[in-house]
Design an enzyme around this catalytic site. Sequence first.
Site, PDB file in Angstrom:
ATOM      1  N   HIS A   1      10.385  -7.507  -6.408  1.00 39.60           N
ATOM      2  CA  HIS A   1      11.480  -7.757  -5.477  1.00 39.60           C
ATOM      3  C   HIS A   1      11.012  -8.626  -4.306  1.00 39.60           C
ATOM      4  O   HIS A   1      11.697  -9.568  -3.903  1.00 39.60           O
ATOM      5  CB  HIS A   1      11.988  -6.401  -4.980  1.00 39.60           C
ATOM      6  CG  HIS A   1      13.127  -6.467  -4.029  1.00 39.60           C
ATOM      7  ND1 HIS A   1      14.433  -6.277  -4.414  1.00 39.60           N
ATOM      8  CD2 HIS A   1      13.156  -6.696  -2.701  1.00 39.60           C
ATOM      9  CE1 HIS A   1      15.218  -6.401  -3.353  1.00 39.60           C
ATOM     10  NE2 HIS A   1      14.465  -6.638  -2.290  1.00 39.60           N
ATOM     11  N   GLU A   2       9.827  -8.347  -3.789  1.00 38.50           N
ATOM     12  CA  GLU A   2       9.312  -9.143  -2.666  1.00 38.50           C
ATOM     13  C   GLU A   2       9.044 -10.581  -3.097  1.00 38.50           C
ATOM     14  O   GLU A   2       9.264 -11.516  -2.325  1.00 38.50           O
ATOM     15  CB  GLU A   2       8.043  -8.520  -2.084  1.00 38.50           C
ATOM     16  CG  GLU A   2       8.227  -7.126  -1.480  1.00 38.50           C
ATOM     17  CD  GLU A   2       9.349  -7.044  -0.460  1.00 38.50           C
ATOM     18  OE1 GLU A   2       9.614  -8.033   0.231  1.00 38.50           O
ATOM     19  OE2 GLU A   2       9.981  -5.970  -0.379  1.00 38.50           O
TER      20      GLU A   2
END
EC number: 3.4.24.-
Length: 298
Positions: free
Chosen positions: A258-259
């Site tokens: 996600h990052e």
Amino acid sequence: MTTAKSKAPLSSASAKTLTNMWCFLVVISLIVVSSDADSGSFIDDHHRHCSHRHPRAHEVVHGVHVEPAHIVKKRSINQQLRILLHYDDSVYRLDDRKFELINNTILPEAVHFWERALMVRETRGTIRLNRKCESTQVFVKDNLTHCIDTCKSETMCGEVVVPEEHLDACRICNKAGLNCRVEPGSVPGSGIDGADFVFYVSAMSTERCKKGLTVAYAAHCQQEAALDRPIAGHANLCPESISTKSQELETLLSTVKHEILHALGFSASRVPEEPRPASRLSTKRCKRTSGASRRSAR
Ligand SMILES: *[C@@H]1O[C@H](CO)[C@@H](O)[C@H](O)[C@H]1NC(C)=O
Ligand SMILES: *[C@@H]1O[C@H](CO)[C@@H](O)[C@H](O)[C@H]1NC(C)=O
């Protein structure tokens, strides 16, 4: 934090924004990729925070010149994204178990996931990132960004100092925008070949880590000139939040994936809806911790 699930397909508006920004060909490859993604892996624990905030204007450097636009734009979107990983020293200061987990399992898997999922126009030139300026104003001459009088001694990407070898020479003009030149004595670094994106990773225990239960945060930091697509980004993994427990492996992996999406420039304020072509992607929305005024202006 809100956890929003949606089965809505990529809307045409957001698809258009995406195309403008990255020229990704995501749909087909993501469907292939999603079959080997654990169906639960994108739904983080409710108590985990992703404290993404869209980078502020002064944090993003635009106009990194790699290749002329008329050449890049002719290339088809048929090449898998190539990400170059660069570690800040703080990553090497993690204890051995955390370093091994991050270096040998989490980052290779997460980076490879997006490399397989995203197709881009190939970058054939050498990437040299722009130096940051002391002033917010810059001059663009011959499609190259120039600082007024001087460049900053260090160029940061998130918490990471960009190494000299990744940076272009310092280009300057005087206050009137005249006498533009390479600062005497400044030389370009060797640059980065064979990659489309540089991903700087740090593992520092910062103030942002201490807020709430922030596990990690990320954003892009430089955009190239021809396609205006993000070309460099960063993520900080909060060291205390890295768990080496095997039952938390999937959560950590999905957090880092996600990052990376944020580091690549996908952000709520750039894309109306984060991309979710395979409907399982990005079931989590990030809490925004700033940028409210910009948002209300939209
Ligand atoms: C870190 O990862 C790289 C690339 O996967 C590998 O070559 C290297 O040996 C790893 N370092 C350690 C200390 O495990
Ligand atoms: C600068 O960029 C524009 C648009 O991409 C292009 O038409 C022009 O030829 C470029 N100029 C130089 C000096 O490279």
